[in-house]
Design a protein around this motif. Structure first.
Motif: not given
Length: 229
Positions: A1-7, A47-49, A107-116
């Motif tokens: 699980m991504s570190p920027n995701y929590l329940e 997936a967005l996280a 709301h994303h800041r910075g270059p577009a991330p890769s992946g769908d």
């Protein structure tokens, strides 16, 4: 699980997060285990996280955290609330994966991330399947604002009255109870307004069309035999 995701485990955890990450946009996913729409959106949210590491994603069981849900005016699930500097800056009500993805990108800041985010298309497919099931739920189905006993707009009230006067047997769906259905059915049927009436899964028309068919005598003839009094 991504570190920027929590329940979410407790309310104080959320308040600390909002305080400590006041410069970070936090996306709150209000969900419920019993909701199939929430289950559809869960992989999209995950997936967005994974894709947007500069945002914080928090999954909130709406019924377990009623105070939090009330503070963000959650009336239905799934709902997504974007919070920045403790203020609500955006929200998405319903299982609208494309709109959720668009706002996350906004709301994303910075270059577009890769992946769908492949799950978004899967949700659209699932919605079409659900809409097809709903339109086939009864031989005659009406999609109205409110219920037959308590219509919440004049057009819905007129349609219910016309059907009741002719003793037509029908099922109904309150589009105000589900934003996903309310928006999705417009595209599904290529009909932008409500109410809508379906016979055996096929759109017959809106209020004006039904009135015209009644005047011409076509309406009752168009109904399945088991729906007539």
């Amino acid at each position: 699980m991504s570190p920027n995701y929590l329940e979410l485990k407790d309310e104080q955890q959320l308040y600390r997060l909002l305080r400590d990450q006041s410069q970070t946009t936090v996306v709150l996913f209000f969900t419920a285990q019993w909701s199939p729409q929430c289950q559809q959106m869960d992989p999209v949210f995950t997936a967005l996280a994974s894709k947007y590491s500069d945002l914080q994603f928090v999954k909130v069981e709406a019924e377990s955290f009623e105070t939090v849900s009330e503070s963000y005016e959650i009336s239905a699930v799934p709902s997504f609330v974007f919070v920045s500097e403790v203020a609500i800056v955006d929200r998405v009500d319903g299982a609208n994966a494309p709109e959720l993805t668009r706002l996350v990108e906004k709301h994303h800041r910075g270059p577009a991330p890769s992946g769908d985010v492949p799950a978004a298309e899967a949700v659209k497919t699932d919605l079409n399947t659900r809409l097809k099931e709903l339109t086939h739920r009864s031989p005659v189905m009406i999609f109205i604002k409110g219920t037959p006993t308590q219509p919440r707009c004049g057009f819905s009230r007129q349609l219910v009255q016309l059907l009741d006067e002719r003793e037509v047997k029908y099922g109904y769906f309150d589009i105000l109870s589900d934003e996903e259905v309310r928006q999705g059915l417009k595209q599904f049927s290529s009909w932008p307004t409500y109410p809508q009436l379906y016979t055996e899964g096929e759109l017959l028309g809106g209020l004006d069309i039904i009135k015209e068919m009644i005047q011409s005598g076509e309406f009752m003839e168009s109904l399945p035999a088991n729906t007539k009094a």
